[in-house]
Design a protein around this motif. Structure first.
Motif, PDB file in Angstrom:
ATOM      1  N   MET A   1       0.725  -1.395  -0.346  1.00  0.00           N
ATOM      2  CA  MET A   1      -0.044  -0.331   0.399  1.00  0.00           C
ATOM      3  C   MET A   1       1.248   0.985   0.282  1.00  0.00           C
ATOM      4  O   MET A   1       0.875   2.369  -1.087  1.00  0.00           O
ATOM      5  CB  MET A   1      -0.881   0.023   1.118  1.00  0.00           C
ATOM      6  CG  MET A   1      -1.722   1.650   1.291  1.00  0.00           C
ATOM      7  SD  MET A   1      -3.065   0.824   1.318  1.00  0.00           S
ATOM      8  CE  MET A   1      -4.176   2.137   1.733  1.00  0.00           C
ATOM      9  N   LEU A   2       1.994   1.724   0.620  1.00  0.00           N
ATOM     10  CA  LEU A   2       2.692   2.383   1.002  1.00  0.00           C
ATOM     11  C   LEU A   2       3.320   2.688  -0.225  1.00  0.00           C
ATOM     12  O   LEU A   2       3.983   3.495  -1.038  1.00  0.00           O
ATOM     13  CB  LEU A   2       3.230   2.201   2.068  1.00  0.00           C
ATOM     14  CG  LEU A   2       4.771   3.238   2.637  1.00  0.00           C
ATOM     15  CD1 LEU A   2       3.779   4.845   2.461  1.00  0.00           C
ATOM     16  CD2 LEU A   2       5.540   3.167   2.917  1.00  0.00           C
ATOM     17  N   ASN A   3       3.901   1.519  -1.081  1.00  0.00           N
ATOM     18  CA  ASN A   3       4.647   1.369  -1.712  1.00  0.00           C
ATOM     19  C   ASN A   3       3.583   1.905  -3.324  1.00  0.00           C
ATOM     20  O   ASN A   3       4.071   2.846  -4.097  1.00  0.00           O
ATOM     21  CB  ASN A   3       4.906   0.278  -2.349  1.00  0.00           C
ATOM     22  CG  ASN A   3       6.408  -0.363  -3.620  1.00  0.00           C
ATOM     23  OD1 ASN A   3       6.931   1.138  -3.396  1.00  0.00           O
ATOM     24  ND2 ASN A   3       6.234  -1.063  -4.440  1.00  0.00           N
ATOM     25  N   SER A   4       2.363   1.842  -3.403  1.00  0.00           N
ATOM     26  CA  SER A   4       1.478   2.685  -4.417  1.00  0.00           C
ATOM     27  C   SER A   4       1.856   3.333  -3.995  1.00  0.00           C
ATOM     28  O   SER A   4       1.524   4.488  -5.163  1.00  0.00           O
ATOM     29  CB  SER A   4       0.701   1.442  -4.764  1.00  0.00           C
ATOM     30  OG  SER A   4      -0.547   1.763  -3.389  1.00  0.00           O
ATOM     31  N   ILE A   5       1.412   4.667  -2.872  1.00  0.00           N
ATOM     32  CA  ILE A   5       1.377   5.847  -2.924  1.00  0.00           C
ATOM     33  C   ILE A   5       2.293   6.629  -3.476  1.00  0.00           C
ATOM     34  O   ILE A   5       2.231   7.443  -3.309  1.00  0.00           O
ATOM     35  CB  ILE A   5       0.963   5.849  -0.693  1.00  0.00           C
ATOM     36  CG1 ILE A   5      -0.709   5.267  -0.988  1.00  0.00           C
ATOM     37  CG2 ILE A   5       1.206   7.556  -1.324  1.00  0.00           C
ATOM     38  CD1 ILE A   5      -0.659   5.704   0.677  1.00  0.00           C
ATOM     39  N   LEU A   6       3.630   6.215  -2.576  1.00  0.00           N
ATOM     40  CA  LEU A   6       5.025   6.613  -3.473  1.00  0.00           C
ATOM     41  C   LEU A   6       4.798   6.788  -4.944  1.00  0.00           C
ATOM     42  O   LEU A   6       5.380   7.775  -5.783  1.00  0.00           O
ATOM     43  CB  LEU A   6       6.321   5.613  -3.045  1.00  0.00           C
ATOM     44  CG  LEU A   6       6.393   5.827  -0.889  1.00  0.00           C
ATOM     45  CD1 LEU A   6       7.069   5.073  -0.861  1.00  0.00           C
ATOM     46  CD2 LEU A   6       6.392   7.439  -0.819  1.00  0.00           C
ATOM     47  N   LEU A   7       3.940   5.319  -5.649  1.00  0.00           N
ATOM     48  CA  LEU A   7       4.913   5.334  -6.861  1.00  0.00           C
ATOM     49  C   LEU A   7       3.987   6.727  -7.529  1.00  0.00           C
ATOM     50  O   LEU A   7       4.036   7.263  -8.684  1.00  0.00           O
ATOM     51  CB  LEU A   7       3.996   4.552  -7.478  1.00  0.00           C
ATOM     52  CG  LEU A   7       5.534   2.833  -7.189  1.00  0.00           C
ATOM     53  CD1 LEU A   7       4.822   1.754  -7.963  1.00  0.00           C
ATOM     54  CD2 LEU A   7       6.736   2.988  -8.556  1.00  0.00           C
ATOM     55  N   GLN A   8       2.493   7.297  -7.159  1.00  0.00           N
ATOM     56  CA  GLN A   8       1.488   7.543  -7.271  1.00  0.00           C
ATOM     57  C   GLN A   8       2.349   9.069  -7.057  1.00  0.00           C
ATOM     58  O   GLN A   8       1.762  10.035  -8.198  1.00  0.00           O
ATOM     59  CB  GLN A   8       0.011   7.941  -7.068  1.00  0.00           C
ATOM     60  CG  GLN A   8      -0.558   6.432  -6.859  1.00  0.00           C
ATOM     61  CD  GLN A   8      -1.646   6.246  -6.659  1.00  0.00           C
ATOM     62  OE1 GLN A   8      -2.290   7.013  -5.152  1.00  0.00           O
ATOM     63  NE2 GLN A   8      -2.486   5.172  -6.941  1.00  0.00           N
ATOM     64  N   SER A   9       2.762   9.268  -6.673  1.00  0.00           N
ATOM     65  CA  SER A   9       3.226  10.477  -6.022  1.00  0.00           C
ATOM     66  C   SER A   9       4.215  10.897  -6.877  1.00  0.00           C
ATOM     67  O   SER A   9       4.797  12.347  -7.594  1.00  0.00           O
ATOM     68  CB  SER A   9       3.907  10.789  -4.442  1.00  0.00           C
ATOM     69  OG  SER A   9       4.495  10.396  -3.907  1.00  0.00           O
ATOM     70  N   GLN A  10       5.140  10.203  -7.455  1.00  0.00           N
ATOM     71  CA  GLN A  10       5.929  10.288  -8.329  1.00  0.00           C
ATOM     72  C   GLN A  10       5.439  10.679  -9.685  1.00  0.00           C
ATOM     73  O   GLN A  10       6.335  11.779 -10.270  1.00  0.00           O
ATOM     74  CB  GLN A  10       6.975   9.120  -8.233  1.00  0.00           C
ATOM     75  CG  GLN A  10       7.910   9.036  -7.182  1.00  0.00           C
ATOM     76  CD  GLN A  10       8.701   7.767  -7.127  1.00  0.00           C
ATOM     77  OE1 GLN A  10       8.819   6.576  -7.985  1.00  0.00           O
ATOM     78  NE2 GLN A  10       9.610   7.577  -6.377  1.00  0.00           N
ATOM     79  N   GLY A  11       4.568  10.409  -9.902  1.00  0.00           N
ATOM     80  CA  GLY A  11       4.019  10.854 -11.683  1.00  0.00           C
ATOM     81  C   GLY A  11       3.368  11.899 -11.236  1.00  0.00           C
ATOM     82  O   GLY A  11       3.528  12.661 -12.353  1.00  0.00           O
ATOM     83  N   GLY A  13       5.023  13.732  -9.784  1.00  0.00           N
ATOM     84  CA  GLY A  13       5.799  14.922  -9.630  1.00  0.00           C
ATOM     85  C   GLY A  13       6.577  15.573 -10.838  1.00  0.00           C
ATOM     86  O   GLY A  13       6.689  16.624 -11.345  1.00  0.00           O
ATOM     87  N   TRP A  14       6.205  14.367 -12.220  1.00  0.00           N
ATOM     88  CA  TRP A  14       6.577  14.842 -13.049  1.00  0.00           C
ATOM     89  C   TRP A  14       5.984  15.743 -13.966  1.00  0.00           C
ATOM     90  O   TRP A  14       5.892  16.818 -15.116  1.00  0.00           O
ATOM     91  CB  TRP A  14       6.571  13.476 -14.646  1.00  0.00           C
ATOM     92  CG  TRP A  14       7.936  12.550 -14.374  1.00  0.00           C
ATOM     93  CD1 TRP A  14       8.232  11.407 -13.262  1.00  0.00           C
ATOM     94  CD2 TRP A  14       9.553  13.069 -14.104  1.00  0.00           C
ATOM     95  NE1 TRP A  14       9.592  11.781 -12.911  1.00  0.00           N
ATOM     96  CE2 TRP A  14      10.561  12.113 -13.684  1.00  0.00           C
ATOM     97  CE3 TRP A  14      10.053  14.469 -15.497  1.00  0.00           C
ATOM     98  CZ2 TRP A  14      11.732  12.334 -13.867  1.00  0.00           C
ATOM     99  CZ3 TRP A  14      11.571  14.126 -15.150  1.00  0.00           C
ATOM    100  CH2 TRP A  14      12.493  13.355 -14.768  1.00  0.00           C
ATOM    101  N   ILE A  17       6.474  19.003 -12.691  1.00  0.00           N
ATOM    102  CA  ILE A  17       7.355  19.753 -13.713  1.00  0.00           C
ATOM    103  C   ILE A  17       7.369  19.742 -15.198  1.00  0.00           C
ATOM    104  O   ILE A  17       7.280  21.250 -15.686  1.00  0.00           O
ATOM    105  CB  ILE A  17       8.880  18.936 -13.459  1.00  0.00           C
ATOM    106  CG1 ILE A  17       9.527  18.806 -12.220  1.00  0.00           C
ATOM    107  CG2 ILE A  17       9.831  19.123 -14.163  1.00  0.00           C
ATOM    108  CD1 ILE A  17      10.400  17.308 -11.320  1.00  0.00           C
ATOM    109  N   ILE A  18       6.335  19.530 -15.624  1.00  0.00           N
ATOM    110  CA  ILE A  18       5.961  19.710 -17.132  1.00  0.00           C
ATOM    111  C   ILE A  18       5.406  20.787 -17.416  1.00  0.00           C
ATOM    112  O   ILE A  18       5.471  21.697 -17.862  1.00  0.00           O
ATOM    113  CB  ILE A  18       5.313  18.040 -17.673  1.00  0.00           C
ATOM    114  CG1 ILE A  18       6.675  16.703 -17.664  1.00  0.00           C
ATOM    115  CG2 ILE A  18       4.167  19.161 -18.919  1.00  0.00           C
ATOM    116  CD1 ILE A  18       5.630  16.384 -17.982  1.00  0.00           C
ATOM    117  N   MET A  19       4.686  21.076 -16.107  1.00  0.00           N
ATOM    118  CA  MET A  19       3.391  21.536 -15.679  1.00  0.00           C
ATOM    119  C   MET A  19       4.606  23.082 -15.743  1.00  0.00           C
ATOM    120  O   MET A  19       4.184  24.370 -16.306  1.00  0.00           O
ATOM    121  CB  MET A  19       2.466  21.990 -15.123  1.00  0.00           C
ATOM    122  CG  MET A  19       1.699  21.809 -15.302  1.00  0.00           C
ATOM    123  SD  MET A  19       0.382  21.987 -17.007  1.00  0.00           S
ATOM    124  CE  MET A  19      -0.142  23.147 -16.391  1.00  0.00           C
TER     125      MET A  19
END
Length: 117
Positions: A1-11, A13-14, A17-19
């Motif tokens: 569960m924690l792993n999926s939350i971290l993956l969503q926050s990284q996406g 983040g990009w 940056i693009i915005m």
């Protein structure tokens, strides 16, 4: 569960940056670039001025260039009345006609004089 939350926050983040990059590009193309073009046009205008050209200063003084120095113009504003102005105080006038004249038309002055009678 924690792993999926971290993956969503990284996406996201990009995406942030693009915005930011898109906003910087918009500012460049709509604000910075047109201002640089305008400054280059003014610089070319000043470099193209020669003795005898009619000009208007930033302060609204009409005159004719009598001599050009490194950083200044000597401008005749009336018969035998000359002033020295900085080159930076001369801008292209919206009132310039095709001949480069910036003086109001003599016919307009005559019409104004007749209407005041």
């Amino acid at each position: 569960m924690l792993n999926s939350i971290l993956l969503q926050s990284q996406g996201s983040g990009w995406a942030n940056i693009i915005m930011i990059v898109v906003l910087i590009a918009i500012f460049y193309f709509f604000m910075i670039r047109p201002q640089q073009k305008k400054q280059n046009d003014i610089k070319k205008f000043r470099e193209g001025l020669k003795t005898g050209d009619q000009i208007v200063t930033a302060g609204g003084i009409y005159g004719k260039i009598r001599s050009i120095n490194a950083n200044t113009f000597t401008v005749e504003i009336a018969k035998e009345v000359r002033i020295t102005i900085d080159k930076g105080s001369v801008y292209p006038s919206a009132n310039q006609d095709d001949k480069g004249s910036v003086y109001p038309s003599a016919n307009q002055d005559d019409k104004d004089a007749e209407s005041n009678k």
